[in-house]
Design a protein around this motif. Structure first.
Motif, mmCIF file in Angstrom:
data_model
loop_
_atom_site.group_PDB
_atom_site.id
_atom_site.type_symbol
_atom_site.label_atom_id
_atom_site.label_comp_id
_atom_site.label_asym_id
_atom_site.label_seq_id
_atom_site.Cartn_x
_atom_site.Cartn_y
_atom_site.Cartn_z
ATOM 1 N N ARG A 124 3.191 10.565 -43.352
ATOM 2 C CA ARG A 124 4.196 9.792 -42.610
ATOM 3 C C ARG A 124 3.585 8.787 -41.643
ATOM 4 O O ARG A 124 4.227 7.802 -41.286
ATOM 5 N N ALA A 153 9.009 15.993 -44.275
ATOM 6 C CA ALA A 153 7.977 15.725 -43.278
ATOM 7 C C ALA A 153 6.584 15.735 -43.908
ATOM 8 O O ALA A 153 5.728 14.924 -43.559
ATOM 9 N N THR A 154 6.378 16.647 -44.861
ATOM 10 C CA THR A 154 5.047 16.770 -45.452
ATOM 11 C C THR A 154 5.007 16.360 -46.922
ATOM 12 O O THR A 154 3.951 16.032 -47.437
ATOM 13 N N SER A 161 9.471 25.596 -40.971
ATOM 14 C CA SER A 161 8.856 25.064 -39.750
ATOM 15 C C SER A 161 9.940 24.696 -38.741
ATOM 16 O O SER A 161 9.765 24.823 -37.539
ATOM 17 N N GLY A 162 11.105 24.244 -39.222
ATOM 18 C CA GLY A 162 12.279 24.009 -38.385
ATOM 19 C C GLY A 162 13.409 24.902 -38.848
ATOM 20 O O GLY A 162 13.202 25.825 -39.638
ATOM 21 N N HIS A 193 11.646 14.277 -37.925
ATOM 22 C CA HIS A 193 10.392 14.555 -38.626
ATOM 23 C C HIS A 193 9.654 13.273 -39.034
ATOM 24 O O HIS A 193 8.576 13.350 -39.602
#
Ligand SMILES: [Zn+2]
Length: 310
Positions: free
Chosen positions: A35, A11-12, A136-137, A83
């Motif tokens: 993204r 995601a990052t 984060s998840g 994500h």
């Protein structure tokens, strides 16, 4: 030694390494995902980074790609990963195969992490293992009797979405009561914001992170509530998974495990108390051994294995 080019689409961060059959991640490099630029530009930057790593590390035999689900590993498609909103039907393995002139294989990122820890990390030597990544998840994967659990369409092993509270908190997946809804760092932070907005007083502020929650849990009521619910949800998930799969090893990775034994000990205790008796005597709950390249290692090793068994 055969070697895979491994591409990890997070995601990052985008990550690239060359993975040998020894599980070593060579030339590991990352760049921000950005993204919102969309798949065409992001994939172009990922491939440029991969060119630089291959130039430095030498030629590879195969390409492995790891990305969050949902995805279609057989067709090599990303199916709008949670994500990466809007990345629907991106033919990532075709694109990689064209660019690098090697066959490419796609694997869910948490499954890749599970495979890496099983083959080369904290679960090495186990016949069956469960891997959970808590950041984060909350993701995970399982290896059962030496085989990676992929499920019917390659989206099995979504271990963060086991239900721990029937009718419980809403999860980002659209269901309610998932372990992720309590454990994930972003979900802990959301609970703090909700409580403060509802007028709760706390040493926590609206920008508090899961790390703040863990730090203040011993001294602050709201932090303790959020922390206890997270630990409780994690314990319930692990006990259920242990009873279903009978692993020798449960590996916990991700940023939340920086809390160390404060997080691991309640899970170990719950397994000892609540898992079925023969299983409870076998299973170990341990921190992950591999670093930030874990998903790349798993995707690379998986790609090498697919070539061998093809
Ligand atoms: Zn969920």
């Amino acid at each position: 030694m055969r070697r895979a080019l491994a591409l990890d689409i997070g995601a990052t961060k985008l990550g690239v390494a060359v993975i040998g059959s020894d599980g070593e991640a060579r030339g590991w490099r990352t760049v921000p995902t950005l993204r919102d630029e969309g798949p065409i530009r992001v994939v172009a930057r990922l491939f440029d980074l991969a060119d630089a790593v291959v130039e430095e590390q030498g030629p590879v035999d195969v390409v492995g790609v790891s990305c969050g689900g949902p995805l279609d590993p057989r067709a090599g498609l990303l199916l709008g990963p949670l994500h990466l909103p809007g990345w629907d039907r991106v033919p990532i393995t075709d694109l990689a195969a064209q660019r690098f002139g090697r066959s490419a294989h796609l694997l869910n990122d948490a499954s890749a992490g599970a495979w890496a820890e099983h083959r080369f990390g904290a679960a090495r030597g186990s016949g069956s293992s469960v891997y959970l990544t808590l950041s984060s998840g909350m993701g995970g994967g399982a290896v059962v009797d030496g085989r990676l659990l992929t499920g019917a369409s390659g989206n099995g092993g979504e271990l963060g979405h086991v239900t721990v509270r029937h009718g419980g908190r809403r999860c980002l997946c659209g269901r309610s009561g998932c372990a992720e809804a309590y454990v994930a760092g972003t979900r802990q932070a959301a609970r703090v914001r909700e409580a403060l907005a509802a007028g709760r007083t706390s040493a926590l502020t609206a920008d508090a992170t899961a790390e703040d929650v863990a730090r203040l849990a011993p001294v602050d009521d709201l932090a303790r509530e959020v922390w206890d619910d997270a630990v409780d949800a994690l314990r319930s998930a692990v006990v259920s998974l242990v009873n279903v799969l009978e692993p020798e090893t449960v590996v916990l990775g991700g940023g939340l495990t920086r809390a160390g034994d404060r997080l691991l000990d309640p899970v170990r205790h719950a397994v000892a108390q609540q898992a079925m008796a023969p299983i409870a005597r076998i299973v170990r709950v341990v921190p992950a051994a591999l670093g930030p390249a874990v998903c790349a290692v798993g995707a690379g090793a998986w790609a090498l294995q697919q070539e061998e068994t093809a």
